[in-house]
Design a protein around this motif. Structure first.
Motif, PDB file in Angstrom:
ATOM      1  N   SER A  26      11.730 -39.240 -27.082  1.00  0.00           N
ATOM      2  CA  SER A  26      11.572 -40.121 -25.451  1.00  0.00           C
ATOM      3  C   SER A  26      12.347 -39.244 -24.806  1.00  0.00           C
ATOM      4  O   SER A  26      12.527 -38.968 -23.385  1.00  0.00           O
ATOM      5  CB  SER A  26      12.436 -41.562 -25.334  1.00  0.00           C
ATOM      6  N   ALA A  27      13.962 -38.643 -25.443  1.00  0.00           N
ATOM      7  CA  ALA A  27      14.211 -38.043 -24.473  1.00  0.00           C
ATOM      8  C   ALA A  27      13.913 -36.258 -24.634  1.00  0.00           C
ATOM      9  O   ALA A  27      13.942 -36.505 -23.105  1.00  0.00           O
ATOM     10  CB  ALA A  27      15.200 -37.748 -25.683  1.00  0.00           C
ATOM     11  N   LEU A  28      12.941 -36.026 -25.148  1.00  0.00           N
ATOM     12  CA  LEU A  28      12.386 -35.125 -25.232  1.00  0.00           C
ATOM     13  C   LEU A  28      11.398 -35.200 -23.806  1.00  0.00           C
ATOM     14  O   LEU A  28      11.652 -34.339 -22.498  1.00  0.00           O
ATOM     15  CB  LEU A  28      11.239 -34.175 -26.563  1.00  0.00           C
ATOM     16  N   ALA A  29      10.838 -36.163 -23.768  1.00  0.00           N
ATOM     17  CA  ALA A  29       9.454 -36.574 -22.414  1.00  0.00           C
ATOM     18  C   ALA A  29      10.515 -36.537 -21.343  1.00  0.00           C
ATOM     19  O   ALA A  29       9.677 -35.959 -20.259  1.00  0.00           O
ATOM     20  CB  ALA A  29       9.061 -38.521 -23.124  1.00  0.00           C
ATOM     21  N   ARG A  30      11.701 -37.384 -21.519  1.00  0.00           N
ATOM     22  CA  ARG A  30      12.376 -37.334 -20.519  1.00  0.00           C
ATOM     23  C   ARG A  30      12.877 -36.014 -19.423  1.00  0.00           C
ATOM     24  O   ARG A  30      13.096 -35.857 -18.501  1.00  0.00           O
ATOM     25  CB  ARG A  30      13.445 -38.119 -20.450  1.00  0.00           C
ATOM     26  N   LYS A  31      13.275 -35.177 -20.385  1.00  0.00           N
ATOM     27  CA  LYS A  31      13.818 -33.946 -20.257  1.00  0.00           C
ATOM     28  C   LYS A  31      12.295 -33.025 -19.410  1.00  0.00           C
ATOM     29  O   LYS A  31      12.870 -32.302 -18.508  1.00  0.00           O
ATOM     30  CB  LYS A  31      14.067 -33.507 -21.656  1.00  0.00           C
ATOM     31  N   ILE A  32      10.797 -32.996 -20.595  1.00  0.00           N
ATOM     32  CA  ILE A  32       9.852 -32.649 -19.088  1.00  0.00           C
ATOM     33  C   ILE A  32       9.745 -33.811 -18.542  1.00  0.00           C
ATOM     34  O   ILE A  32       9.515 -32.277 -17.308  1.00  0.00           O
ATOM     35  CB  ILE A  32       8.409 -33.023 -20.294  1.00  0.00           C
ATOM     36  N   TRP A  33       9.628 -34.868 -18.276  1.00  0.00           N
ATOM     37  CA  TRP A  33       9.272 -34.992 -16.294  1.00  0.00           C
ATOM     38  C   TRP A  33      10.689 -34.605 -15.184  1.00  0.00           C
ATOM     39  O   TRP A  33       9.424 -33.949 -14.417  1.00  0.00           O
ATOM     40  CB  TRP A  33       9.227 -36.535 -16.687  1.00  0.00           C
ATOM     41  N   GLU A  34      11.650 -34.181 -16.127  1.00  0.00           N
ATOM     42  CA  GLU A  34      12.199 -33.708 -14.960  1.00  0.00           C
ATOM     43  C   GLU A  34      12.604 -32.412 -14.845  1.00  0.00           C
ATOM     44  O   GLU A  34      12.972 -31.918 -13.610  1.00  0.00           O
ATOM     45  CB  GLU A  34      13.743 -34.848 -15.320  1.00  0.00           C
ATOM     46  N   ALA A  35      11.783 -31.843 -15.582  1.00  0.00           N
ATOM     47  CA  ALA A  35      11.879 -30.074 -15.195  1.00  0.00           C
ATOM     48  C   ALA A  35      10.300 -29.783 -14.380  1.00  0.00           C
ATOM     49  O   ALA A  35      10.360 -28.784 -13.902  1.00  0.00           O
ATOM     50  CB  ALA A  35      12.429 -29.569 -16.776  1.00  0.00           C
ATOM     51  N   SER A  36       9.810 -30.664 -14.237  1.00  0.00           N
ATOM     52  CA  SER A  36       9.163 -30.413 -14.232  1.00  0.00           C
ATOM     53  C   SER A  36       8.429 -30.943 -12.576  1.00  0.00           C
ATOM     54  O   SER A  36       9.079 -31.394 -12.106  1.00  0.00           O
ATOM     55  CB  SER A  36       6.896 -31.471 -14.782  1.00  0.00           C
ATOM     56  N   LEU A  37       7.314 -30.141 -12.007  1.00  0.00           N
ATOM     57  CA  LEU A  37       7.049 -29.778 -10.021  1.00  0.00           C
ATOM     58  C   LEU A  37       6.125 -31.262  -9.802  1.00  0.00           C
ATOM     59  O   LEU A  37       5.326 -30.994 -10.604  1.00  0.00           O
ATOM     60  CB  LEU A  37       7.430 -28.875  -9.713  1.00  0.00           C
ATOM     61  N   LYS A  65      11.047 -23.885 -23.977  1.00  0.00           N
ATOM     62  CA  LYS A  65      12.244 -24.075 -23.910  1.00  0.00           C
ATOM     63  C   LYS A  65      13.455 -24.920 -24.131  1.00  0.00           C
ATOM     64  O   LYS A  65      14.837 -25.199 -24.788  1.00  0.00           O
ATOM     65  CB  LYS A  65      12.802 -23.095 -22.085  1.00  0.00           C
ATOM     66  N   LEU A  66      12.370 -26.010 -23.689  1.00  0.00           N
ATOM     67  CA  LEU A  66      13.669 -27.830 -24.003  1.00  0.00           C
ATOM     68  C   LEU A  66      13.554 -28.139 -24.729  1.00  0.00           C
ATOM     69  O   LEU A  66      13.709 -29.750 -25.545  1.00  0.00           O
ATOM     70  CB  LEU A  66      12.694 -28.465 -22.494  1.00  0.00           C
ATOM     71  N   GLY A  90       5.731 -42.196 -22.371  1.00  0.00           N
ATOM     72  CA  GLY A  90       5.836 -41.210 -22.871  1.00  0.00           C
ATOM     73  C   GLY A  90       4.991 -40.553 -21.589  1.00  0.00           C
ATOM     74  O   GLY A  90       5.069 -40.264 -20.964  1.00  0.00           O
ATOM     75  N   LEU A  91       4.958 -39.506 -22.519  1.00  0.00           N
ATOM     76  CA  LEU A  91       3.615 -37.868 -21.340  1.00  0.00           C
ATOM     77  C   LEU A  91       2.524 -37.631 -22.340  1.00  0.00           C
ATOM     78  O   LEU A  91       2.481 -37.585 -22.768  1.00  0.00           O
ATOM     79  CB  LEU A  91       4.621 -36.736 -20.920  1.00  0.00           C
TER      80      LEU A  91
END
Length: 107
Positions: A26-37, A65-66, A90-91
């Protein structure tokens, strides 16, 4: 009695492990969503004739990298998955060819 206690300890340890893994995903999914445009267009959406809606884009190198491990390469479409309750679960990452990978898990 000792056997029952041992089973309970093993079950509790397994549950704690599952909880930890769920939290990590869940933390990884959140990081990916926040880093995406926000997505303007993507070949997958164009081929399927689907509107952009609330999708994002991220490069596979950034996912690595994330801390993500994905076999997909290049510019990835990021689709946020939600449960029937409307909560995030999730993503889904989709490459140019339509190959898909899930990040996170539904719980």
């Amino acid at each position: 009695m000792a056997l029952t206690h041992r089973r309970n300890v093993i079950q509790q340890a397994q549950h704690q492990k599952e909880q930890y893994e769920h939290h990590q995903k869940s933390a990884l999914a959140r990081k990916i969503w926040e880093a995406s445009l926000p997505c303007i267009s993507h070949p997958y959406l164009e081929r399927k004739q689907i509107e952009v809606h609330n999708t994002h884009l991220i490069h596979s190198d950034m996912v690595c990298k994330l801390g993500g491990k994905v076999s997909l390469k290049g510019c990835l479409l990021v689709v946020r998955l939600r449960s029937w309750l409307g909560t995030g679960c999730g993503l889904q990452l989709i490459d140019f060819n339509g190959n898909k990978r899930f990040i996170g898990q539904a719980k």
